[in-house]
Design a protein around this motif. Sequence first.
Motif, short mmCIF file in Angstrom:
data_model
loop_
_atom_site.label_atom_id
_atom_site.label_comp_id
_atom_site.label_asym_id
_atom_site.label_seq_id
_atom_site.Cartn_x
_atom_site.Cartn_y
_atom_site.Cartn_z
N THR A 11 7.83 66.06 -29.18
CA THR A 11 8.01 64.61 -29.30
C THR A 11 6.76 63.90 -29.80
O THR A 11 6.85 62.78 -30.32
CB THR A 11 8.43 63.99 -27.95
OG1 THR A 11 7.44 64.32 -26.96
CG2 THR A 11 9.78 64.53 -27.51
N SER A 17 9.73 62.15 -33.65
CA SER A 17 10.05 60.90 -32.94
C SER A 17 10.85 59.95 -33.82
O SER A 17 11.66 59.16 -33.32
CB SER A 17 8.77 60.24 -32.43
OG SER A 17 7.90 59.88 -33.48
N LEU A 20 14.43 61.13 -33.37
CA LEU A 20 14.91 60.80 -32.03
C LEU A 20 15.27 59.33 -31.91
O LEU A 20 16.31 58.98 -31.33
CB LEU A 20 13.85 61.17 -30.99
CG LEU A 20 13.50 62.65 -30.87
CD1 LEU A 20 12.40 62.86 -29.83
CD2 LEU A 20 14.73 63.48 -30.51
N LEU A 32 17.05 68.25 -27.44
CA LEU A 32 15.70 68.41 -27.98
C LEU A 32 15.18 69.78 -27.59
O LEU A 32 15.19 70.16 -26.42
CB LEU A 32 14.78 67.32 -27.43
CG LEU A 32 13.32 67.41 -27.87
CD1 LEU A 32 13.18 67.24 -29.37
CD2 LEU A 32 12.48 66.36 -27.13
N VAL A 210 11.89 56.77 -26.66
CA VAL A 210 11.12 57.81 -27.33
C VAL A 210 9.70 57.86 -26.76
O VAL A 210 9.18 58.93 -26.48
CB VAL A 210 11.09 57.58 -28.86
CG1 VAL A 210 10.13 58.57 -29.52
CG2 VAL A 210 12.48 57.72 -29.45
N GLN A 214 7.79 60.97 -24.91
CA GLN A 214 6.49 61.49 -25.29
C GLN A 214 5.57 61.59 -24.07
O GLN A 214 4.80 62.54 -23.93
CB GLN A 214 5.84 60.60 -26.35
CG GLN A 214 6.55 60.62 -27.69
CD GLN A 214 5.95 59.63 -28.67
OE1 GLN A 214 5.43 58.59 -28.28
NE2 GLN A 214 6.03 59.95 -29.95
#
Length: 218
Positions: A11, A17, A20, A32, A210, A214
């Motif tokens: 990510t 990203s 996503l 993922l 997102v 992360q």
Amino acid sequence: MATPVKVYGPTLSTAVSRVLACLIEKDVRFQLIPLNMSKGEHKKPDFLKIHPFGQVPAFEDDSISLFESRAICRYICEKHPEKGNRALYGTNPLAKASIDQWLEAEGQNFNPPTSVLVFQLAFAPRMKIKQDEGAINLNGEKLAKVLDVYERRLGESRFLAGDEFSLADLSHLPNTQYLMSTSKSEMFTSRTHVSRWWSEISARDSWKQVVNMQATRN
């Protein structure tokens, strides 16, 4: 229920990203599959069958596979026009053309200098690599010229491609997110319209999800 699409990559990758965020905007179920890049998992034969250049992201939807994040985002929007954010890739030819031209601007003009700056300012310190001040200064100058164009455009339009948030805006989120925690954040905040635009697009629920991924997965 449809099988979730698969997204391969960490990510923290700006390209991963981007995909996503698009999937979340379009309300498309996904799985993922993070790769350990330091162990070379993206260079293994099985992965190279999906992404021949051994980069991320790679994307699978049943029997098809794709690579290159912007192409993946377009595919997602075209396959699922009625799902999630219907305006993300436009609802008529002119809207799509406007989005495409600003996506090209992002890929050709914004991404090159910001990618260098993200690496030098955000990743090099983590990797204990000496920063290249010449590269930072040169690409800061290039970015300033791009943001001057954006400032004029965003003084005329709420978003880059018009009055609706679109892939053109979404595609800028990953690199800008990193730069906002560096010395280059002032380049965005000092420009009235760019600053307003960034505040609005970065506050979207899709992007917040997102950023949370992360923080929790890496």
